[in-house]
Design a protein around this motif. Structure first.
Motif, PDB file in Angstrom:
ATOM      1  N   ILE A   1      -6.919  32.061 -19.288  1.00  0.00           N
ATOM      2  CA  ILE A   1      -5.190  31.679 -18.191  1.00  0.00           C
ATOM      3  C   ILE A   1      -4.738  32.938 -18.074  1.00  0.00           C
ATOM      4  O   ILE A   1      -3.754  32.640 -16.999  1.00  0.00           O
ATOM      5  N   VAL A   2      -4.594  34.433 -18.284  1.00  0.00           N
ATOM      6  CA  VAL A   2      -3.535  35.447 -17.404  1.00  0.00           C
ATOM      7  C   VAL A   2      -3.950  35.341 -15.762  1.00  0.00           C
ATOM      8  O   VAL A   2      -3.805  35.183 -15.302  1.00  0.00           O
ATOM      9  N   ALA A   3      -5.382  35.557 -15.777  1.00  0.00           N
ATOM     10  CA  ALA A   3      -6.132  35.951 -14.324  1.00  0.00           C
ATOM     11  C   ALA A   3      -5.326  34.694 -14.292  1.00  0.00           C
ATOM     12  O   ALA A   3      -5.254  34.882 -12.905  1.00  0.00           O
ATOM     13  N   PHE A   4      -5.244  33.558 -13.660  1.00  0.00           N
ATOM     14  CA  PHE A   4      -4.787  31.587 -13.289  1.00  0.00           C
ATOM     15  C   PHE A   4      -3.359  32.430 -13.182  1.00  0.00           C
ATOM     16  O   PHE A   4      -2.703  31.676 -12.526  1.00  0.00           O
ATOM     17  N   LEU A   5      -2.640  32.419 -14.023  1.00  0.00           N
ATOM     18  CA  LEU A   5      -1.501  32.820 -14.047  1.00  0.00           C
ATOM     19  C   LEU A   5      -0.754  33.271 -13.054  1.00  0.00           C
ATOM     20  O   LEU A   5      -0.537  34.103 -12.379  1.00  0.00           O
ATOM     21  N   ALA A   6      -1.821  34.936 -13.391  1.00  0.00           N
ATOM     22  CA  ALA A   6      -1.552  36.066 -12.277  1.00  0.00           C
ATOM     23  C   ALA A   6      -1.575  36.026 -11.057  1.00  0.00           C
ATOM     24  O   ALA A   6      -1.323  36.039  -9.819  1.00  0.00           O
ATOM     25  N   ARG A   7      -2.885  34.435 -10.962  1.00  0.00           N
ATOM     26  CA  ARG A   7      -2.994  34.041  -9.701  1.00  0.00           C
ATOM     27  C   ARG A   7      -2.315  32.932  -8.817  1.00  0.00           C
ATOM     28  O   ARG A   7      -2.176  33.213  -7.650  1.00  0.00           O
ATOM     29  N   CYS A   8      -1.561  32.260  -9.771  1.00  0.00           N
ATOM     30  CA  CYS A   8      -0.465  31.225  -9.360  1.00  0.00           C
ATOM     31  C   CYS A   8       1.096  31.821  -9.317  1.00  0.00           C
ATOM     32  O   CYS A   8       1.451  31.591  -7.896  1.00  0.00           O
ATOM     33  N   LEU A   9       1.216  32.853  -9.567  1.00  0.00           N
ATOM     34  CA  LEU A   9       2.693  32.846  -9.553  1.00  0.00           C
ATOM     35  C   LEU A   9       3.054  34.497  -8.587  1.00  0.00           C
ATOM     36  O   LEU A   9       4.304  34.710  -8.515  1.00  0.00           O
ATOM     37  N   ARG A  10       1.860  35.202  -8.790  1.00  0.00           N
ATOM     38  CA  ARG A  10       2.684  36.005  -7.587  1.00  0.00           C
ATOM     39  C   ARG A  10       2.856  35.808  -6.084  1.00  0.00           C
ATOM     40  O   ARG A  10       3.719  36.306  -5.958  1.00  0.00           O
ATOM     41  N   PRO A  11       2.127  34.663  -5.726  1.00  0.00           N
ATOM     42  CA  PRO A  11       3.106  34.369  -4.665  1.00  0.00           C
ATOM     43  C   PRO A  11       4.051  33.678  -4.383  1.00  0.00           C
ATOM     44  O   PRO A  11       5.059  34.099  -3.275  1.00  0.00           O
TER      45      PRO A  11
END
Length: 330
Positions: free
Chosen positions: A178-188
């Motif tokens: 979940i943390v990796a998913f949020l980091a990937r999705c929210l960074r842009p």
């Protein structure tokens, strides 16, 4: 160091097979089960983490950038934080894999916490004294022991602890995903300017250190070459003065050992020009100390004299078509 880095990368890529091939043997003693189980669960990840920091060249570059004097170039804490984050992400990969595999397997967890189970949750301990219960729980990880062999109570405790261990392992795995998913999705969604700048200058610091080491090796080779030629030239002059050369005594001309170039090395006068200003150990030490204490500012237009004061004739510009060393983005 390169061989050690390759070995660690091999262990990191095959950490699952390495853990599966490990032979786990719990001591089955009330005083040592917890220490052994937790030690095997946490000590190898700590060792893998330290090996990851040691094998990662970026960690050394980061510490050097953090500890160096500011000099003529200011230090950006954001670049250091970016490099630290990159180093930690790479170093934590193998330890996390080890911990997750150990929790999903459950043997370490059963060994560490078998003596801490509440006996009231299991009906089979009703007819046992407290000392017998503690001895029995300590023997739970050793299913071949005569005390617990074919005992339903042992199977129940072992199944309970194994399920609890797997639940913790899957929870940590889900949390990391979940943390990796949020980091990937929210960074842009955020401004990428600062991120690109820090990544660029992080790569620059690493490449600059590599090029400086290569240039120092090249300069040391050229300086050693000049010292050796100077030694043999002086010996040749001394032998000629004492009349010990047979070629001179016979009247045959002797070719000069050192070419008559402007700097004493190249006859065409075009190469090794960077050695003209460096003729002693003190000068080399002064140059290296200057590079460490006050690195040149990152403004080539405002600093046209960097080329003359550097260690190499390649320091200022790189010819077109020259291939720089490969570097992995951090």
């Amino acid at each position: 160091m390169e061989k050690f880095r390759m070995l660690f990368q091999h262990f990191q890529s095959s950490s699952e097979s390495l853990y599966s091939s490990f032979d786990f043997n719990c001591p089955c003693l009330a005083r040592y089960n917890t220490l052994y189980g937790l030690g095997l669960l946490l000590t190898p990840p700590l060792a893998l983490f330290l090996c990851g920091l040691l094998a990662n060249r970026q960690s050394v570059v980061m510490v050097e950038e953090w500890r160096r004097p500011a000099g003529q170039r200011t230090k950006d804490p954001g670049i250091i934080r970016y490099m630290c984050s990159s180093v930690l992400q790479r170093a934590l990969a193998a330890p996390l894999v080890w911990i997750l595999l150990a929790l999903l397997d459950g043997k370490c967890f059963v060994c560490a916490f078998s003596s801490s189970v509440d006996p009231e949750k299991f009906l089979d301990f009703a007819n046992m004294t407290p000392s017998q219960v503690q001895l029995f729980l300590a023997k739970v990880p050793c299913k071949e022991d005569e005390l617990v062999r074919d005992s339903p109570a042992r199977k129940a405790v072992s199944r309970y602890l194994r399920c609890l261990s797997q639940a913790i392992g899957w929870s940590i795995t889900l949390l990391l995903i979940i943390v990796a998913f949020l980091a990937r999705c929210l960074r842009p969604c955020f401004d990428q300017t600062v991120f690109l700048q820090r990544r660029y200058w992080s790569n620059y610091v690493d490449l600059e250190q590599k090029l400086f080491d290569e240039t120092c090796c090249e300069h040391a080779r050229d300086f050693a070459h000049r010292c050796v030629l100077h030694f043999f030239a002086s010996m040749q002059s001394e032998m000629r003065a004492r009349g010990l050369r047979r070629d001179t005594a016979a009247g045959r001309p002797e070719p000069p050992l050192v070419p008559n170039g402007p700097d004493g090395l190249d006859g065409d006068g075009g190469g090794k020009a960077h050695l003209r200003a460096v003729s002693s150990r003190e000068q080399v030490d002064r140059l290296l100390s200057t590079w460490y204490s006050s690195k040149p500012p990152l403004d080539l237009v405002a600093s046209p004299g960097l080329r003359a004061g550097g260690l190499s004739h390649r320091a200022a510009t790189v010819a077109l078509g020259t291939r720089l060393p490969q570097h992995t983005d951090v």
